[in-house]
Design a protein around this motif. Sequence first.
Motif, mmCIF file in Angstrom:
data_model
loop_
_atom_site.group_PDB
_atom_site.id
_atom_site.type_symbol
_atom_site.label_atom_id
_atom_site.label_comp_id
_atom_site.label_asym_id
_atom_site.label_seq_id
_atom_site.Cartn_x
_atom_site.Cartn_y
_atom_site.Cartn_z
ATOM 1 N N ASP A 70 39.355 32.187 33.333
ATOM 2 C CA ASP A 70 38.031 32.526 33.865
ATOM 3 C C ASP A 70 37.522 31.456 34.827
ATOM 4 O O ASP A 70 36.873 31.765 35.834
ATOM 5 C CB ASP A 70 37.028 32.720 32.725
ATOM 6 N N GLU A 71 37.826 30.209 34.526
ATOM 7 C CA GLU A 71 37.388 29.124 35.410
ATOM 8 C C GLU A 71 38.165 29.142 36.720
ATOM 9 O O GLU A 71 37.588 28.984 37.802
ATOM 10 C CB GLU A 71 37.583 27.783 34.708
ATOM 11 N N LYS A 72 39.483 29.347 36.618
ATOM 12 C CA LYS A 72 40.335 29.367 37.806
ATOM 13 C C LYS A 72 39.929 30.482 38.763
ATOM 14 O O LYS A 72 39.860 30.288 39.985
ATOM 15 C CB LYS A 72 41.795 29.543 37.385
ATOM 16 N N PHE A 73 39.640 31.673 38.219
ATOM 17 C CA PHE A 73 39.388 32.835 39.068
ATOM 18 C C PHE A 73 37.907 33.204 39.157
ATOM 19 O O PHE A 73 37.577 34.339 39.513
ATOM 20 C CB PHE A 73 40.208 34.025 38.572
ATOM 21 N N LYS A 74 37.050 32.269 38.853
ATOM 22 C CA LYS A 74 35.619 32.512 39.001
ATOM 23 C C LYS A 74 35.306 32.812 40.465
ATOM 24 O O LYS A 74 35.609 32.017 41.360
ATOM 25 C CB LYS A 74 34.824 31.297 38.540
ATOM 26 N N VAL A 143 56.852 57.808 36.944
ATOM 27 C CA VAL A 143 56.271 56.491 36.704
ATOM 28 C C VAL A 143 56.003 55.805 38.042
ATOM 29 O O VAL A 143 56.734 56.003 39.017
ATOM 30 C CB VAL A 143 57.204 55.626 35.817
ATOM 31 N N GLN A 144 54.929 55.017 38.072
ATOM 32 C CA GLN A 144 54.586 54.197 39.231
ATOM 33 C C GLN A 144 54.197 52.799 38.772
ATOM 34 O O GLN A 144 53.646 52.632 37.679
ATOM 35 C CB GLN A 144 53.403 54.792 40.001
ATOM 36 N N TYR A 145 54.455 51.812 39.631
ATOM 37 C CA TYR A 145 54.034 50.438 39.393
ATOM 38 C C TYR A 145 53.077 49.999 40.496
ATOM 39 O O TYR A 145 53.279 50.314 41.673
ATOM 40 C CB TYR A 145 55.225 49.472 39.419
ATOM 41 N N VAL A 146 52.050 49.256 40.109
ATOM 42 C CA VAL A 146 51.130 48.621 41.055
ATOM 43 C C VAL A 146 50.863 47.213 40.533
ATOM 44 O O VAL A 146 50.690 47.020 39.326
ATOM 45 C CB VAL A 146 49.809 49.417 41.171
ATOM 46 N N LEU A 147 50.828 46.238 41.415
ATOM 47 C CA LEU A 147 50.528 44.866 41.013
ATOM 48 C C LEU A 147 49.022 44.646 41.010
ATOM 49 O O LEU A 147 48.334 44.992 41.971
ATOM 50 C CB LEU A 147 51.185 43.870 41.972
ATOM 51 N N GLU A 148 48.518 44.085 39.918
ATOM 52 C CA GLU A 148 47.121 43.669 39.870
ATOM 53 C C GLU A 148 47.035 42.231 40.377
ATOM 54 O O GLU A 148 47.821 41.373 39.960
ATOM 55 C CB GLU A 148 46.591 43.737 38.442
ATOM 56 N N CYS A 149 46.096 41.976 41.270
ATOM 57 C CA CYS A 149 45.972 40.648 41.876
ATOM 58 C C CYS A 149 44.537 40.142 41.777
ATOM 59 O O CYS A 149 43.592 40.912 41.577
ATOM 60 C CB CYS A 149 46.372 40.688 43.352
ATOM 61 N N ARG A 150 44.395 38.845 41.928
ATOM 62 C CA ARG A 150 43.088 38.238 42.180
ATOM 63 C C ARG A 150 43.170 37.598 43.559
ATOM 64 O O ARG A 150 44.140 36.889 43.872
ATOM 65 C CB ARG A 150 42.748 37.182 41.122
ATOM 66 N N VAL A 151 42.150 37.859 44.391
ATOM 67 C CA VAL A 151 42.159 37.345 45.758
ATOM 68 C C VAL A 151 40.913 36.505 45.999
ATOM 69 O O VAL A 151 39.838 36.786 45.468
ATOM 70 C CB VAL A 151 42.238 38.490 46.794
ATOM 71 N N HIS A 152 41.085 35.462 46.807
ATOM 72 C CA HIS A 152 39.971 34.577 47.139
ATOM 73 C C HIS A 152 39.069 35.291 48.145
ATOM 74 O O HIS A 152 39.501 35.614 49.250
ATOM 75 C CB HIS A 152 40.503 33.279 47.734
ATOM 76 N N PRO A 153 37.807 35.555 47.795
ATOM 77 C CA PRO A 153 36.944 36.355 48.677
ATOM 78 C C PRO A 153 36.665 35.698 50.024
ATOM 79 O O PRO A 153 36.484 36.396 51.027
ATOM 80 C CB PRO A 153 35.663 36.528 47.856
ATOM 81 N N ASN A 154 36.643 34.371 50.064
ATOM 82 C CA ASN A 154 36.358 33.687 51.328
ATOM 83 C C ASN A 154 37.538 33.726 52.294
ATOM 84 O O ASN A 154 37.392 33.377 53.468
ATOM 85 C CB ASN A 154 35.961 32.236 51.071
ATOM 86 N N LYS A 155 38.700 34.118 51.779
ATOM 87 C CA LYS A 155 39.899 34.201 52.608
ATOM 88 C C LYS A 155 40.305 35.651 52.865
ATOM 89 O O LYS A 155 41.381 35.915 53.392
ATOM 90 C CB LYS A 155 41.064 33.465 51.924
ATOM 91 N N THR A 156 39.438 36.584 52.483
ATOM 92 C CA THR A 156 39.791 38.003 52.530
ATOM 93 C C THR A 156 38.942 38.757 53.543
ATOM 94 O O THR A 156 37.711 38.664 53.532
ATOM 95 C CB THR A 156 39.629 38.640 51.136
ATOM 96 N N LYS A 157 39.617 39.496 54.405
ATOM 97 C CA LYS A 157 38.952 40.341 55.394
ATOM 98 C C LYS A 157 38.970 41.785 54.907
ATOM 99 O O LYS A 157 40.004 42.295 54.478
ATOM 100 C CB LYS A 157 39.666 40.241 56.743
ATOM 101 N N VAL A 158 37.825 42.439 54.958
ATOM 102 C CA VAL A 158 37.692 43.816 54.488
ATOM 103 C C VAL A 158 37.770 44.769 55.675
ATOM 104 O O VAL A 158 37.127 44.549 56.706
ATOM 105 C CB VAL A 158 36.354 44.002 53.745
ATOM 106 N N GLY A 159 38.573 45.832 55.526
ATOM 107 C CA GLY A 159 38.722 46.787 56.612
ATOM 108 C C GLY A 159 38.892 48.206 56.101
ATOM 109 O O GLY A 159 38.958 48.453 54.896
ATOM 110 N N PRO A 160 38.986 49.172 57.017
ATOM 111 C CA PRO A 160 39.124 50.583 56.638
ATOM 112 C C PRO A 160 40.557 50.950 56.266
ATOM 113 O O PRO A 160 41.502 50.191 56.512
ATOM 114 C CB PRO A 160 38.693 51.318 57.909
ATOM 115 N N GLU A 161 40.703 52.128 55.684
ATOM 116 C CA GLU A 161 42.028 52.641 55.343
ATOM 117 C C GLU A 161 42.858 52.836 56.611
ATOM 118 O O GLU A 161 42.310 53.006 57.706
ATOM 119 C CB GLU A 161 41.904 53.956 54.572
#
Length: 267
Positions: A70-74, A143-161
């Motif tokens: 929780d501290e690491k990914f706050k 069956v399908q696989y998807v990876l769950e990730c945590r991303v740094h919000p300050n390094k992430t750009k949000v865009g459209p599909e």
Amino acid sequence: MLMDKKIKSRRRKVKFREEIKIDPRGHRIYGPGHTYWTGSLRDGRDRGPYPYYCPVGWERYAFHVNDNYDEKFKGWSISYHGTKFTYGLSILLSGLAPARLDEHGPGIYTTPSIIYAAHPRYAEIKRIESSDEKNLYKIGQYVQYVLECRVHPNKTKVGPETLLVRGKATIDPNFSNNVIEWATKTQGNDIVNFNDPNSTVVCTGLMVRVTDNHPGLLRESQWWYSGHLCGDKTCCFLGVDYNELMKQKFKGYGMIYTNKLNEGIST
């Protein structure tokens, strides 16, 4: 010199293998009767500026990535990265590579919507056929696989599909089509090592979905047919013949979600 670099790269990958750990405390089955909530989760944990919704119909196998999770990914947001079966293990062992098609700029591409990540352009659909596979998944046909990730919000750009849906359908009722694809900067690295304390993306779990009918027949997948979907096996990994899927769709098979989506994985 080139051989030395290859040996060093190989050693780094071996080190990654030794450090991958499973954390059963974080395993979850998501859906009614299991781990389930409606709306954005509000449990007091700081997951950054973006909401986290229940990934209904999926099972999570958690990885141990930090003693002080929780501290690491706050402040870090949860997102998903669809993968092919031949790539998934390599990603977990060696890290993620930046996208080759980078419409939102260079970086690792993920999405806050597991519905979007499950499109066969990203998450391969595999038919369960061998006896070993049937023993593992117990019930279900796909069956399908998807990876769950945590991303740094300050390094992430949000865009459209980028699957050409545009305004023809709503991909996920929890997110606008205009904010459903994220690109996270990699600090110039060719491979994002999840064990690197400075990594901007960390894979925290493996999401698995098992269905009786083809996942393209689920209600939540109907947006696929408003955007890019094809029979090219090097593009959309459908697990079945495209024409056969279209026949089933127009016959109306499998359109009702049931809890069987949550029952087919052996733990």
